[in-house]
Design a protein around this motif. Structure first.
Motif, PDB file in Angstrom:
ATOM      1  N   UNK A  79      14.261 -45.138 -29.630  1.00 16.54           N
ATOM      2  CA  UNK A  79      14.736 -44.537 -28.405  1.00 16.54           C
ATOM      3  C   UNK A  79      15.759 -43.398 -28.538  1.00 16.54           C
ATOM      4  N   UNK A  80      15.705 -42.677 -29.783  1.00 20.44           N
ATOM      5  CA  UNK A  80      16.996 -41.923 -30.102  1.00 20.44           C
ATOM      6  C   UNK A  80      16.101 -40.485 -30.383  1.00 20.44           C
ATOM      7  N   UNK A  81      16.793 -39.515 -30.001  1.00 17.93           N
ATOM      8  CA  UNK A  81      16.598 -37.943 -30.366  1.00 17.93           C
ATOM      9  C   UNK A  81      17.311 -37.669 -31.460  1.00 17.93           C
ATOM     10  N   UNK A  82      18.444 -38.249 -31.516  1.00 20.13           N
ATOM     11  CA  UNK A  82      19.404 -37.957 -32.490  1.00 20.13           C
ATOM     12  C   UNK A  82      20.009 -39.113 -32.974  1.00 20.13           C
ATOM     13  N   UNK A  83      20.638 -39.219 -34.100  1.00 25.26           N
ATOM     14  CA  UNK A  83      21.505 -40.202 -34.701  1.00 25.26           C
ATOM     15  C   UNK A  83      22.965 -39.729 -35.058  1.00 25.26           C
ATOM     16  N   UNK A  84      23.892 -40.876 -35.015  1.00 25.81           N
ATOM     17  CA  UNK A  84      25.167 -40.816 -35.495  1.00 25.81           C
ATOM     18  C   UNK A  84      25.269 -41.105 -36.958  1.00 25.81           C
ATOM     19  N   UNK A  85      25.913 -40.103 -37.670  1.00 24.46           N
ATOM     20  CA  UNK A  85      26.132 -40.478 -39.223  1.00 24.46           C
ATOM     21  C   UNK A  85      27.564 -40.707 -39.301  1.00 24.46           C
ATOM     22  N   UNK A  86      27.887 -41.148 -40.761  1.00 27.00           N
ATOM     23  CA  UNK A  86      29.251 -41.064 -41.004  1.00 27.00           C
ATOM     24  C   UNK A  86      30.059 -39.711 -41.126  1.00 27.00           C
ATOM     25  N   UNK A  87      31.116 -39.828 -40.821  1.00 24.20           N
ATOM     26  CA  UNK A  87      31.747 -38.427 -40.420  1.00 24.20           C
ATOM     27  C   UNK A  87      33.105 -38.118 -41.501  1.00 24.20           C
ATOM     28  N   UNK A  88      33.218 -37.062 -42.154  1.00 17.47           N
ATOM     29  CA  UNK A  88      34.404 -36.594 -42.802  1.00 17.47           C
ATOM     30  C   UNK A  88      35.191 -35.601 -41.986  1.00 17.47           C
ATOM     31  N   UNK A  89      36.199 -35.864 -41.371  1.00 20.22           N
ATOM     32  CA  UNK A  89      36.807 -35.009 -40.547  1.00 20.22           C
ATOM     33  C   UNK A  89      37.996 -34.467 -41.238  1.00 20.22           C
ATOM     34  N   UNK A  90      37.609 -32.953 -41.363  1.00 19.78           N
ATOM     35  CA  UNK A  90      38.698 -32.126 -42.055  1.00 19.78           C
ATOM     36  C   UNK A  90      38.585 -30.898 -41.046  1.00 19.78           C
ATOM     37  N   UNK A  91      38.400 -31.137 -39.614  1.00 14.33           N
ATOM     38  CA  UNK A  91      38.268 -30.286 -38.697  1.00 14.33           C
ATOM     39  C   UNK A  91      39.075 -28.934 -38.676  1.00 14.33           C
ATOM     40  N   UNK A  92      38.525 -27.825 -38.923  1.00 15.01           N
ATOM     41  CA  UNK A  92      37.240 -27.469 -38.412  1.00 15.01           C
ATOM     42  C   UNK A  92      36.252 -27.595 -39.609  1.00 15.01           C
ATOM     43  N   UNK A  93      36.437 -28.355 -40.609  1.00 10.70           N
ATOM     44  CA  UNK A  93      35.334 -28.611 -41.548  1.00 10.70           C
ATOM     45  C   UNK A  93      35.004 -30.022 -41.132  1.00 10.70           C
ATOM     46  N   UNK A  94      33.534 -30.116 -40.821  1.00  7.56           N
ATOM     47  CA  UNK A  94      33.229 -31.560 -40.402  1.00  7.56           C
ATOM     48  C   UNK A  94      31.744 -31.482 -41.347  1.00  7.56           C
ATOM     49  N   UNK A  95      31.880 -32.812 -41.921  1.00  5.62           N
ATOM     50  CA  UNK A  95      30.908 -33.476 -42.697  1.00  5.62           C
ATOM     51  C   UNK A  95      30.194 -34.498 -42.183  1.00  5.62           C
ATOM     52  N   UNK A  96      28.910 -34.261 -41.866  1.00  4.59           N
ATOM     53  CA  UNK A  96      28.092 -35.440 -41.613  1.00  4.59           C
ATOM     54  C   UNK A  96      27.011 -36.190 -42.582  1.00  4.59           C
ATOM     55  N   UNK A  97      26.795 -37.333 -42.352  1.00  2.00           N
ATOM     56  CA  UNK A  97      26.160 -37.989 -43.594  1.00  2.00           C
ATOM     57  C   UNK A  97      25.084 -38.860 -42.954  1.00  2.00           C
ATOM     58  N   UNK A  98      24.020 -38.704 -43.234  1.00  2.00           N
ATOM     59  CA  UNK A  98      22.837 -39.604 -42.844  1.00  2.00           C
ATOM     60  C   UNK A  98      22.052 -40.265 -43.862  1.00  2.00           C
ATOM     61  N   UNK A  99      21.656 -41.436 -43.553  1.00  2.00           N
ATOM     62  CA  UNK A  99      20.906 -42.201 -44.458  1.00  2.00           C
ATOM     63  C   UNK A  99      19.452 -42.443 -43.878  1.00  2.00           C
ATOM     64  N   UNK A 100      19.574 -41.678 -42.604  1.00  2.00           N
ATOM     65  CA  UNK A 100      18.275 -42.016 -41.767  1.00  2.00           C
ATOM     66  C   UNK A 100      17.937 -43.330 -41.299  1.00  2.00           C
ATOM     67  N   UNK A 101      19.185 -43.995 -41.178  1.00  2.00           N
ATOM     68  CA  UNK A 101      19.228 -45.226 -40.431  1.00  2.00           C
ATOM     69  C   UNK A 101      18.865 -46.342 -41.662  1.00  2.00           C
ATOM     70  N   UNK A 102      18.631 -46.047 -43.007  1.00  2.00           N
ATOM     71  CA  UNK A 102      18.176 -47.054 -43.864  1.00  2.00           C
ATOM     72  C   UNK A 102      19.267 -47.742 -44.392  1.00  2.00           C
ATOM     73  N   UNK A 103      20.297 -47.183 -44.630  1.00  2.00           N
ATOM     74  CA  UNK A 103      21.460 -47.683 -45.401  1.00  2.00           C
ATOM     75  C   UNK A 103      22.605 -47.298 -44.842  1.00  2.00           C
ATOM     76  N   UNK A 104      23.301 -47.823 -43.679  1.00  5.12           N
ATOM     77  CA  UNK A 104      24.499 -47.360 -43.232  1.00  5.12           C
ATOM     78  C   UNK A 104      25.687 -47.610 -43.965  1.00  5.12           C
ATOM     79  N   UNK A 105      25.891 -48.647 -44.809  1.00  6.98           N
ATOM     80  CA  UNK A 105      26.792 -48.894 -45.718  1.00  6.98           C
ATOM     81  C   UNK A 105      26.774 -48.111 -46.784  1.00  6.98           C
TER      82      UNK A 105
END
Length: 491
Positions: free
Chosen positions: A130-156
């Motif tokens: 039921x998801x159109x998008x996912x939340x990933x891990x975030x590295x916040x150096x705003x305005x530099x923002x890095x998002x990391x996704x494992x497609x839900x397979x391995x959040x750790x």
């Protein structure tokens, strides 16, 4: 036979590999977001949405303490508004996106369908169907923002990748990125497209990755621009003396990691572990400049000249030393030599072997009931014998803990001099080789130091501790090994 000639031709561009998800960055500034649920997990999602500038409407009949705390504290940006009632399809109208934390599968499906009916992207926590998008891990150096996704397979795994990036990306990158936003229009007005702009931004980036904020170079935009312009004539690199610690790569500081990742050349000691070197930039040239007592070693003058030569070629040089560079590491000589040559020098401290020894044994070197001071002492002179001029009366002070470096070959002589100066023959002593890397350990009294040293592995560096604080370690080794004079691997 004439050889056929082939004309230059443009190759086809490489094909982008498959992406499990499209990484996009959604602008939520001043836009409405809907969040359904009051759990701790929902609170984190609400904080994330608000930090992105969204005005978050939260629908929860029984918000968790974490949600209540978030509402009381507020988000970093945007707004948070709690509605103490359930959700309905009407709340989704005009929303930029919708998030729900719903346990019931049917309710989750109904919520997703309602969002789709009004064209709102939806995420139902922990329910990928039921998801159109996912939340990933975030590295916040705003305005530099890095998002990391494992497609839900391995959040750790995603979290571990985030931690790795966090260690390498200095917090000052955020202020440089903000600075770049203000500079961008000005650069486009004054510099023509192509090489001129590229050169400017390359110089800008070089400063950004030195681990210092823009304010370090001046408190106005003009002074920073002058600093960037001054780089045109810079041909000299710099040298960073980095403490590699006692060998365990996990004991490196974040600053040491960043230095290793930005180096062009790494000059490392013989005692630096492979685990530490594995964290260095892959493209960096590595050169061993080993210095070991009783072995063939590089002359210090040769090391000084090599650092100078490389830096004058414009290289970023890391002089990687075991332990801490400023403790028995001859850093003073190196710094003096480099400064005379006009080469900038930075120092990154490391965990020295004496501190690592205390941690490995679980011993406080200044336990208030046993010692009021600690001394780090070299146990070997250039001659291979005890250094002359040591204050043996001071070292024999029962309220002092003494750590002897490079003392494997002089352990027996150290014990004799301490006893002559008034130490009790039963004063506890420890000897550990390759501290932090799980090698040999011995504990007993100073009368047996020489005996233990003769039975050590002479190829491994040792550090010796003497003082009442080691009494518990000596007893523990006696129980563990069956005899206080036995050598063996650490438990």
């Amino acid at each position: 036979m004439l050889q056929s000639l082939r004309k230059p031709s443009e190759a086809e561009p490489g094909r982008l590999g498959r992406l499990a998800k499209l990484p996009v960055f959604f602008d939520l500034k001043d836009r409405r977001a809907v969040l359904v649920g009051g759990s701790a997990g929902a609170a984190w999602k609400a904080e994330l949405l608000a930090a992105s500038g969204a005005d978050v409407d939260i629908y929860a009949t029984d918000p968790s303490p974490e949600m209540e705390y978030l509402l009381a504290r507020g988000g970093a940006d945007g707004s948070l508004t709690l509605h103490r009632n359930g959700w309905s399809a009407e709340i989704l109208k005009d929303a930029a996106l919708a998030v729900a934390d719903l346990e019931d599968e049917d309710e989750a499906e109904t919520f997703a369908a309602a969002a789709h009916a009004v064209g709102v992207p939806v995420n139902v926590v922990d329910k990928p169907a039921f998801c159109d998008f996912q939340f990933g891990s975030v590295v916040n150096r705003s305005p530099v923002v890095i998002g990391i996704s494992t497609d839900g397979a391995a959040p750790i795994l995603g979290q571990a990748i985030r931690r790795k990036i966090e260690t390498l990306l200095h917090p000052s990158v955020a202020s440089w990125a903000s600075f770049a936003k203000h500079l961008r229009e000005r650069v486009m007005q004054h510099l023509p497209p192509g090489m001129a702009r590229r050169t400017f931004w390359e110089r800008f980036t070089d400063l950004a990755f030195r681990g210092k904020a823009p304010a370090t170079y001046g408190n106005t935009m003009e002074t920073v621009l002058e600093r960037i312009a001054a780089q045109t004539g810079e041909t000299v690199g710099r040298v960073t003396l980095v403490g590699a610690g006692p060998g365990d790569a996990e004991l490196l500081t974040l600053k040491a990691m960043r230095a290793l990742q930005s180096a062009d050349v790494i000059l490392f000691d013989d005692l630096v572990s492979e685990d530490v070197l594995e964290l260095a930039r892959r493209e960096a040239k590595r050169m061993m400049v080993g210095k070991r007592g009783g072995r063939a070693s590089c002359a210090q003058d040769d090391i000084n000249d090599l650092m100078t030569r490389l830096a004058l070629q414009g290289k970023q040089v890391v002089r990687l030393k075991s332990g801490d560079p400023m403790i028995f590491g001859r850093a003073g000589e190196e710094i003096e030599h480099l400064e005379k040559a006009g080469i900038p020098v930075d120092v990154v401290p490391g965990i020295t072997a004496g501190i690592a020894l205390a941690s490995a044994l679980g011993v406080s070197l200044t336990h208030r009931d046993m010692a009021q001071s600690v001394r780090f002492v070299t146990g070997c002179a250039k001659t291979g014998q005890l250094p002359s001029g040591l204050d043996w009366q001071g070292l024999a002070d029962p309220s002092t803990t003494t750590i002897f470096y490079m003392a494997g070959g002089t352990a027996g002589a150290i014990a004799e001099r301490l006893i002559e100066a008034g130490c009790s023959p039963t004063l506890p002593a420890v000897m550990v080789s390759n501290v932090s890397r799980g090698d040999e350990r011995w504990a007993g009294s100073i009368t047996d130091l020489g005996w233990a040293s003769e039975r050590r592995d002479p190829t491994k560096p040792v550090i010796i501790g003497v003082g009442r604080v080691f009494k518990r370690a000596a007893k523990a080794d006696a129980r563990r090994l069956g005899h206080p004079l036995m050598l063996g691997a650490t438990a």
